[in-house]
Write an enzyme that holds these catalytic residues in place. Structure first.
Site, PDB file in Angstrom:
ATOM      1  N   ARG A 222       0.848  -1.193   0.000  1.00  0.00           N
ATOM      2  CA  ARG A 222       0.000   0.000   0.000  1.00  0.00           C
ATOM      3  C   ARG A 222       0.884   1.243   0.000  1.00  0.00           C
ATOM      4  O   ARG A 222       1.972   1.256   0.581  1.00  0.00           O
ATOM      5  CB  ARG A 222      -0.907   0.027   1.240  1.00  0.00           C
ATOM      6  CG  ARG A 222      -2.057  -0.968   1.182  1.00  0.00           C
ATOM      7  CD  ARG A 222      -3.119  -0.528   0.174  1.00  0.00           C
ATOM      8  NE  ARG A 222      -4.262  -1.423   0.151  1.00  0.00           N
ATOM      9  CZ  ARG A 222      -4.386  -2.458  -0.680  1.00  0.00           C
ATOM     10  NH1 ARG A 222      -3.410  -2.743  -1.516  1.00  0.00           N
ATOM     11  NH2 ARG A 222      -5.484  -3.197  -0.652  1.00  0.00           N
ATOM     12  N   HIS A 270      -0.373   0.569 -10.011  1.00  0.00           N
ATOM     13  CA  HIS A 270      -1.123  -0.321  -9.119  1.00  0.00           C
ATOM     14  C   HIS A 270      -1.713  -1.512  -9.895  1.00  0.00           C
ATOM     15  O   HIS A 270      -2.915  -1.774  -9.850  1.00  0.00           O
ATOM     16  CB  HIS A 270      -2.239   0.451  -8.410  1.00  0.00           C
ATOM     17  CG  HIS A 270      -2.652  -0.171  -7.113  1.00  0.00           C
ATOM     18  ND1 HIS A 270      -3.088   0.558  -6.039  1.00  0.00           N
ATOM     19  CD2 HIS A 270      -2.698  -1.473  -6.701  1.00  0.00           C
ATOM     20  CE1 HIS A 270      -3.396  -0.237  -5.037  1.00  0.00           C
ATOM     21  NE2 HIS A 270      -3.164  -1.484  -5.411  1.00  0.00           N
TER      22      HIS A 270
END
Length: 307
Positions: A222, A270
């Site tokens: 993250r 991502h």
């Protein structure tokens, strides 16, 4: 009893269609359409708007449509009495492992350097590294981290992990006491930790400075794990040789961000692993069935642990 899907990426209707195809006797709503909120007992969410869940008075379960649940735990409107579940997807773990392995070999063989050199029409050779030249340290040995560590071991890499408890078949450093030794002996650091209060901003200057000079960092967990300025400073100073980053504090990455175009920092949008509907839908329907029968849920999250 019914299900609502809350997403902000325009894919809620697509997921609704997939779920309805597999189970036509369940009422399923897209949060963007009119629906009776008092009938909703399960919410399927991904990066939902904070506060959107308090509209459902009979909500019993919030199900993340991915492996992460940090965005759910960050929503103060989610009652402590509501169950939270996440996705555990073998395909997700395999995809993540393949992506990280690609990043490792790209670094070992200097592929980013040659990509830049091609654009400049230069012909310069760099010394490359071999598997035996590096020790890979995996931060977090959950489903994703353990799969990666075992895959790397099977390929002949020297691998070690850091976790809260000892893991079978993987050299493991446990807890805060053994963290300095883990970092000092790691030349390629891979972050696969869950994002919790304890791990937020863990990849900071003090932490990363404990790695050997020339170490390389890969973050596929993250964006909240990384203090981006600290990483940039350590790369620019030469303490770190570079980084490969798939997650960021702000996504999409702002146009003026210093990571763009940095010769020693590779960025991807991502995409390290994307949840597969074919794996997720059966899990969702199984948990909905369990919810209606009052049975224990699969992949339920410990709120105290944050994963």
């Amino acid at each position: 009893m019914a299900i609502v899907i809350i997403r902000q990426d325009g894919k809620a209707s697509q997921w609704k269609a997939l779920l309805e195809k597999k189970s036509q006797d369940i009422l399923i709503y897209d949060f963007g359409e009119e629906h009776p909120k008092e009938t909703i007992t399960m919410a399927l969410v991904w990066q939902h708007p904070k506060g959107s869940l308090k509209a459902y008075p009979n909500l019993k379960c919030v199900a993340s449509m991915g492996a992460g649940v940090d965005f759910i735990l960050a929503d103060s409107d989610v009652s402590k009495n509501i169950m939270i579940t996440r996705v555990v997807d073998p395909m997700l773990a395999n995809d993540m492992s393949e992506f990280v392995i690609a990043c490792i070999f790209s670094y070992l063989k200097n592929l980013p350097f040659y990509g830049q050199q091609e654009l400049q029409q230069r012909w310069t050779r760099m010394k490359y590294l071999r598997k035996k030249d590096v020790t890979i340290g995996v931060l977090g040995l959950g489903e994703l981290g353990s799969t990666l560590a075992m895959d790397l071991q099977n390929m002949g890499f020297q691998v070690q992990g850091w976790a809260n408890s000892k893991k079978e078949a993987i050299q493991t450093f446990v807890g805060e006491k053994e963290l300095p030794q883990f970092l000092a002996s790691t030349s390629i650091l891979i972050c696969l930790l869950p994002l919790t209060k304890e791990t937020k901003n863990i990849l900071n200057k003090e932490f990363l400075s404990k790695l050997p000079k020339g170490a390389f960092v890969i973050n596929v967990a993250r964006g909240g794990h990384l203090v981006e300025k600290d990483l940039l400073d350590l790369v620019n100073s030469g303490h770190l040789s570079g980084a490969s980053l798939d997650v960021f504090t702000e996504e999409p990455l702002p146009k003026d961000h210093p990571f763009w175009g940095h010769p020693k920092i590779q960025i991807t949008p991502h995409i390290a692993s994307v949840s597969s509907p074919s794996s997720i839908v059966p899990q969702i329907l199984e948990n909905y069935s369990r919810l209606t029968k009052g049975q224990p849920m699969i992949n339920e999250v410990s709120v105290s642990k944050g994963y």
